[in-house]
Design an enzyme around this catalytic site. Sequence first.
Site, PDB file in Angstrom:
ATOM      1  N   ARG A  14       0.821  -1.212   0.000  1.00 27.52           N
ATOM      2  CA  ARG A  14       0.000   0.000   0.000  1.00 27.52           C
ATOM      3  C   ARG A  14       0.855   1.263   0.000  1.00 27.52           C
ATOM      4  NH1 ARG A  14      -5.558  -0.365   2.878  1.00 27.52           N
ATOM      5  NH2 ARG A  14      -4.712   1.380   4.057  1.00 27.52           N
ATOM      6  N   ARG A  68       1.179  12.889  -9.504  1.00 27.92           N
ATOM      7  CA  ARG A  68       0.944  14.316  -9.288  1.00 27.92           C
ATOM      8  C   ARG A  68       2.183  15.142  -9.630  1.00 27.92           C
ATOM      9  NH1 ARG A  68      -3.811  13.917  -9.946  1.00 27.92           N
ATOM     10  NH2 ARG A  68      -5.337  13.901  -8.264  1.00 27.92           N
ATOM     11  N   HIS A  99       2.076  15.578 -13.202  1.00 30.46           N
ATOM     12  CA  HIS A  99       1.066  16.580 -13.557  1.00 30.46           C
ATOM     13  C   HIS A  99       1.605  18.001 -13.388  1.00 30.46           C
ATOM     14  CE1 HIS A  99      -2.373  13.528 -12.674  1.00 30.46           C
ATOM     15  NE2 HIS A  99      -1.968  13.439 -13.930  1.00 30.46           N
ATOM     16  N   SER A 136       8.275   0.619   8.311  1.00 34.90           N
ATOM     17  CA  SER A 136       9.296  -0.024   9.134  1.00 34.90           C
ATOM     18  C   SER A 136      10.702   0.431   8.776  1.00 34.90           C
ATOM     19  CB  SER A 136       9.220  -1.544   8.971  1.00 34.90           C
ATOM     20  OG  SER A 136       9.614  -1.922   7.657  1.00 34.90           O
ATOM     21  N   SER A 152      -2.078   0.734   8.308  1.00 38.98           N
ATOM     22  CA  SER A 152      -3.053   1.616   7.648  1.00 38.98           C
ATOM     23  C   SER A 152      -2.843   3.090   7.962  1.00 38.98           C
ATOM     24  CB  SER A 152      -4.481   1.212   8.017  1.00 38.98           C
ATOM     25  OG  SER A 152      -4.813  -0.025   7.438  1.00 38.98           O
ATOM     26  N   GLU A 163       0.124   4.474   6.073  1.00 38.68           N
ATOM     27  CA  GLU A 163      -0.147   4.555   4.635  1.00 38.68           C
ATOM     28  C   GLU A 163      -1.076   5.720   4.306  1.00 38.68           C
ATOM     29  OE1 GLU A 163       0.291  -0.234   4.834  1.00 38.68           O
ATOM     30  OE2 GLU A 163      -1.703   0.674   4.713  1.00 38.68           O
ATOM     31  N   ASP A 186       0.139  14.594  -0.732  1.00 37.85           N
ATOM     32  CA  ASP A 186      -0.765  15.605  -1.292  1.00 37.85           C
ATOM     33  C   ASP A 186      -0.457  16.998  -0.742  1.00 37.85           C
ATOM     34  OD1 ASP A 186      -2.071  13.884  -3.015  1.00 37.85           O
ATOM     35  OD2 ASP A 186      -3.825  13.613  -1.733  1.00 37.85           O
TER      36      ASP A 186
END
Length: 185
Positions: A46, A57, A60, A88, A149, A152, A160
């Site tokens: 992930r 991006r 872009h 990790s 999770s 990630e 972003d």
Amino acid sequence: MKTTEYVAEILNELHNSAAYISNEEADQLADHILSSHQIFTAGAGRSGLMAKSFAMRLMHMGFNAHIVGEILTPPLAEGDLVIIGSGSGETKSLIHTAAKAKSLHGIVAALTINPESSIGKQADLIIRMPGSPKDQSNGSYKTIQPMGSLFEQTLLLFYDAVILKLMEKKGLDSETMFTHHANLE
């Protein structure tokens, strides 16, 4: 717990995680991106998906951005930037990527929970990220989410946010970036 309550708790965790990220480290990453001829992103699982979204991006925005391991990835040259996301910091394939980049005189940036990791020790720049390792029994950061999770998700939001910082520095807007979007869809 209801699904929407889980969503609210995840968003709360993400909100709290922002306080653990250093603006100075983030600015250093942005400066390295701006001064690099080529930027390569890497991650596994992930985290690798987040790395791919970041490279997209950057492309872009007009940067010469690539994803480590893709069939169209060009060779790394001296001074190019390799950005590795690994919670990790011990993912074997990414340890190899960092070592190879260093042997080619590339600049390695590591985004990790564990700055003292094998990848962290090879990095020229470390961005300390909050989160819990996949094996949460060894982690000090508590989350309701499974495995990595939170790391990630924070990685995606951080990427972003760096894009927004780069847009500000380059005077770009979404409309301008859209001119670099794929058009064969």
